[in-house]
Design a protein around this motif. Structure first.
Motif, PDB file in Angstrom:
ATOM      1  N   ALA A  65       2.687   6.518  -8.998  1.00 14.36           N
ATOM      2  CA  ALA A  65       1.545   5.876  -8.349  1.00 14.36           C
ATOM      3  C   ALA A  65       2.081   4.733  -7.489  1.00 14.36           C
ATOM      4  O   ALA A  65       3.032   4.067  -7.890  1.00 14.36           O
ATOM      5  N   GLU A  82      -1.216  -0.232  -6.825  1.00 14.19           N
ATOM      6  CA  GLU A  82      -1.962  -0.435  -5.579  1.00 14.19           C
ATOM      7  C   GLU A  82      -3.363   0.160  -5.637  1.00 14.19           C
ATOM      8  O   GLU A  82      -4.276  -0.358  -5.017  1.00 14.19           O
ATOM      9  N   ASN A  83      -3.517   1.285  -6.333  1.00 16.89           N
ATOM     10  CA  ASN A  83      -4.800   1.988  -6.370  1.00 16.89           C
ATOM     11  C   ASN A  83      -5.448   1.859  -7.747  1.00 16.89           C
ATOM     12  O   ASN A  83      -4.754   1.895  -8.761  1.00 16.89           O
TER      13      ASN A  83
END
Length: 122
Positions: A65, A82-83
């Protein structure tokens, strides 16, 4: 109910709160573990209080990720994803596509000692 844990290798390579991510609009922290030269963060654990042991159930390789390394002195964690992670990864309802998107893997067969809670007043 006691959960069975097959103990083959007990490790101390867990780093608590090493990974930070957003889950359902909230900040969450996850442990990281190292196994076979790879670093993973642990989505869910299986624990056996009687034995004082736990093992990861589902993990994500840290590189699966998008993430940022955090400056050691300023950050409460080592990495920040980040997500956002979907809540379905934690309640067992994630589709195969979602698990694949986030790189979810069945955990390696590695066991850790449970941390004993600190009791007040002793």
């Amino acid at each position: 109910m006691t959960t069975k844990i097959d103990v083959q290798f007990i490790s101390d390579s867990e780093q608590e709160h090493a990974v930070q991510a957003e889950v359902s609009s909230r900040t969450a922290h996850f442990s990281s573990i190292e196994y076979d030269g790879k670093t993973f963060f642990v989505l869910t654990w299986v624990a056996n209080q009687d034995l004082g042991l736990k093992k990861p159930e589902w993990v994500i390789p840290i590189g699966a990720a998008p993430y940022r390394d955090m400056p050691e002195a300023a950050a409460p964690c080592r990495w920040r994803l980040e997500n956002p992670l979907p809540a379905s990864l934690f309640d067992g309802s994630a589709s195969r596509q979602v698990r694949r998107q986030f790189g979810v893997e069945a955990a390696p067969n590695i066991t850790f000692k449970l941390k004993r809670p600190r009791h007040q007043g002793h």
